[in-house]
Design a protein around this motif. Structure first.
Motif, PDB file in Angstrom:
ATOM      1  N   ARG A  96    -102.115  43.428 -30.397  1.00 43.47           N
ATOM      2  CA  ARG A  96    -102.765  42.212 -31.393  1.00 43.47           C
ATOM      3  C   ARG A  96    -104.326  42.114 -30.654  1.00 43.47           C
ATOM      4  NH1 ARG A  96     -99.610  37.378 -28.841  1.00 43.47           N
ATOM      5  NH2 ARG A  96    -101.119  36.586 -30.060  1.00 43.47           N
ATOM      6  N   LYS A  98     -91.101  44.488 -27.103  1.00 47.10           N
ATOM      7  CA  LYS A  98     -91.909  43.983 -28.338  1.00 47.10           C
ATOM      8  C   LYS A  98     -91.957  45.403 -29.009  1.00 47.10           C
ATOM      9  CE  LYS A  98     -93.698  40.443 -26.106  1.00 47.10           C
ATOM     10  NZ  LYS A  98     -95.186  39.670 -26.304  1.00 47.10           N
ATOM     11  N   TRP A  99     -92.964  44.319 -31.204  1.00 50.42           N
ATOM     12  CA  TRP A  99     -92.157  44.908 -32.525  1.00 50.42           C
ATOM     13  C   TRP A  99     -94.320  45.557 -31.863  1.00 50.42           C
ATOM     14  CZ3 TRP A  99     -88.970  45.468 -36.254  1.00 50.42           C
ATOM     15  CH2 TRP A  99     -88.034  44.548 -35.842  1.00 50.42           C
ATOM     16  N   TRP A 125     -95.688  46.172 -34.772  1.00 54.38           N
ATOM     17  CA  TRP A 125     -96.213  46.230 -35.974  1.00 54.38           C
ATOM     18  C   TRP A 125     -95.624  44.305 -37.174  1.00 54.38           C
ATOM     19  CZ3 TRP A 125    -100.991  46.771 -37.208  1.00 54.38           C
ATOM     20  CH2 TRP A 125    -101.792  46.418 -38.582  1.00 54.38           C
ATOM     21  N   PRO A 126     -95.576  43.649 -37.053  1.00 52.11           N
ATOM     22  CA  PRO A 126     -94.976  42.384 -37.189  1.00 52.11           C
ATOM     23  C   PRO A 126     -93.818  43.077 -38.099  1.00 52.11           C
ATOM     24  CG  PRO A 126     -96.924  41.185 -37.393  1.00 52.11           C
ATOM     25  CD  PRO A 126     -97.052  43.615 -37.635  1.00 52.11           C
ATOM     26  N   GLU A 140     -91.904  42.183 -41.067  1.00 57.29           N
ATOM     27  CA  GLU A 140     -92.120  41.673 -42.182  1.00 57.29           C
ATOM     28  C   GLU A 140     -92.390  42.805 -42.933  1.00 57.29           C
ATOM     29  OE1 GLU A 140     -92.843  39.552 -39.991  1.00 57.29           O
ATOM     30  OE2 GLU A 140     -90.993  38.102 -40.195  1.00 57.29           O
ATOM     31  N   ASP A 148     -99.434  37.565 -33.598  1.00 57.65           N
ATOM     32  CA  ASP A 148     -98.237  37.190 -33.716  1.00 57.65           C
ATOM     33  C   ASP A 148     -97.528  37.474 -32.579  1.00 57.65           C
ATOM     34  OD1 ASP A 148     -95.132  38.236 -33.824  1.00 57.65           O
ATOM     35  OD2 ASP A 148     -96.133  38.725 -36.246  1.00 57.65           O
ATOM     36  N   GLU A 149     -96.682  36.641 -30.995  1.00 57.79           N
ATOM     37  CA  GLU A 149     -96.126  37.066 -30.083  1.00 57.79           C
ATOM     38  C   GLU A 149     -94.920  37.766 -30.402  1.00 57.79           C
ATOM     39  OE1 GLU A 149     -95.944  33.441 -28.824  1.00 57.79           O
ATOM     40  OE2 GLU A 149     -97.850  32.852 -28.890  1.00 57.79           O
ATOM     41  N   ARG A 150     -94.890  38.306 -30.810  1.00 58.00           N
ATOM     42  CA  ARG A 150     -93.664  39.566 -31.432  1.00 58.00           C
ATOM     43  C   ARG A 150     -94.002  40.428 -30.907  1.00 58.00           C
ATOM     44  NH1 ARG A 150     -90.865  38.443 -36.991  1.00 58.00           N
ATOM     45  NH2 ARG A 150     -93.288  38.226 -36.901  1.00 58.00           N
ATOM     46  N   VAL A 151     -95.274  40.879 -30.919  1.00 57.80           N
ATOM     47  CA  VAL A 151     -95.989  42.100 -31.159  1.00 57.80           C
ATOM     48  C   VAL A 151     -96.524  42.729 -29.843  1.00 57.80           C
ATOM     49  CG1 VAL A 151     -98.328  43.348 -32.645  1.00 57.80           C
ATOM     50  CG2 VAL A 151     -96.752  41.853 -33.702  1.00 57.80           C
ATOM     51  N   LEU A 186    -102.554  39.061 -39.891  1.00 59.33           N
ATOM     52  CA  LEU A 186    -101.188  38.352 -39.645  1.00 59.33           C
ATOM     53  C   LEU A 186    -100.755  39.244 -38.290  1.00 59.33           C
ATOM     54  CD1 LEU A 186     -99.594  39.216 -43.405  1.00 59.33           C
ATOM     55  CD2 LEU A 186    -100.153  36.304 -42.191  1.00 59.33           C
ATOM     56  N   THR A 187    -101.142  40.211 -37.810  1.00 61.27           N
ATOM     57  CA  THR A 187    -100.502  41.111 -36.577  1.00 61.27           C
ATOM     58  C   THR A 187    -101.043  40.173 -35.580  1.00 61.27           C
ATOM     59  OG1 THR A 187    -100.947  42.968 -38.093  1.00 61.27           O
ATOM     60  CG2 THR A 187    -100.547  43.005 -35.120  1.00 61.27           C
TER      61      THR A 187
END
Ligand code: FE2
Ligand code: FE2
Length: 315
Positions: free
Chosen positions: A202, A58-59, A61-62, A64, A194-197, A190-191
């Motif tokens: 989060r 997982k990241w 921070w997003p 982008e 975000d489920e990638r984070v 935006l963070t």
């Protein structure tokens, strides 16, 4: 000769009425913020699960919002290295956040020193200081959990801020506060969804966004009042000092040591971030709510506006 005293009396009455109106407005804003604080405040130590392990892949921070996103260098990096950069940038931004909050806490303490201690305005300032105490501890804990180092600002910026936080209670210092709070806040909005984070990141950003909305409101309303009541020279100084702060801020936003720490060439990375259209857009989008507001209350004029432009934060 005879008309002068009368004209002055009328003008004095106007000034007094405006001042009373502003103070009443100040109390009403603070009462509302105190209400909201009573309903929506969090203790990060108990609210978040600090013992849960970090999640594989997982990241932090997003992607982008990572400084190098979309550059030729980014495209050459492995996914693992990109995610590692997000871990270091999250630590760098959290370090910047703590720095801002410590400056803000001192600014607020000095702001209320001469004000009536039972007023809602002072009680809210104390509430906000308590929020920022919890935030700074929360950010420090997040940095430690991620395992990246802390990233202090440069010696020069550290010392420039020492002067600011020690002497200034002017509209300029509230403008600088908003500069720090609003761009980070925009990124955090935006963070947290975000489920990638990483879940812990989060959680931290969700708490911060909820409580920060009140801080932004408080600083904006105070700055708006001060831009009406401050003498002309001080309003002009605010335009220039906030423009200069925007220039320093846009350069210092991410500590370039992050690039070295993930095995990249620092100079090449910094040059690619500077040349990145995507990054410029991200920073301008992050600053837009703030620059629209500053424009509305008359901060973005003349030489100040040119400085804001050169910072890259204003299109
Ligand atoms: Fe905060
Ligand atoms: Fe804040």
């Amino acid at each position: 000769m005879t008309s002068a005293p009368t004209a002055m009396t009328v003008a004095d009455t106007d000034v007094l009425r405006d001042a009373l109106g502003l103070l009443k407005d100040r109390e009403q804003v603070a009462e509302r913020l105190l209400d909201s604080s009573a309903k929506h405040s969090f203790d990060p130590d108990t609210e978040l699960d600090w013992d849960a392990p970090l999640e594989e892949g997982k990241w932090f921070w997003p992607p982008e919002l990572v400084s190098l996103y979309g550059t030729p260098l980014w495209k050459r990096m492995s996914l693992e290295q990109q995610q590692d950069l997000s871990r270091h940038e999250a630590a760098s931004l959290a370090s910047l956040g703590i720095w801002f909050e410590i400056i803000l806490m001192q600014l607020l303490v000095r702001h209320i020193y001469d004000k009536p201690v039972t007023s809602a305005h002072v009680r809210y300032a104390l509430t906000e200081i308590a929020d920022e105490c919890r935030h700074s501890k929360m950010f420090a804990r997040m940095i430690q959990k991620g395992g990246a180092p802390t990233y202090p600002v440069s010696r020069l910026n550290h010392n420039l801020a020492r002067v600011l936080k020690t002497v200034s209670t002017t509209p300029g210092s509230f403008a600088c506060t908003l500069l720090g709070e609003e761009i980070l806040d925009w990124m955090q909005r935006l963070t947290f969804p975000d489920e990638r984070v990483q879940t812990i990141v989060r959680g931290v950003t969700r708490i911060h966004v909820v409580e920060e909305a009140r801080h932004v409101r408080y600083a904006r309303e105070e700055l708006r009042r001060q831009m009406v009541t401050a003498p002309r020279w001080e309003r002009e100084l605010t335009r220039i000092s906030s423009g200069e702060a925007a220039r320093v801020f846009s350069v210092a936003f991410v500590n370039p040591q992050v690039y070295t720490n993930v095995g990249l060439d620092r100079r090449e990375a910094v040059a690619q971030v500077r040349a990145s259209g995507h990054r410029r857009e991200v920073m301008q989008n992050g600053a837009r709510r703030l620059t629209d507001f500053l424009d509305e209350i008359g901060v973005l004029r003349g030489a100040g506006r040119r400085l804001w432009r050169s910072s890259g934060l204003l299109a």
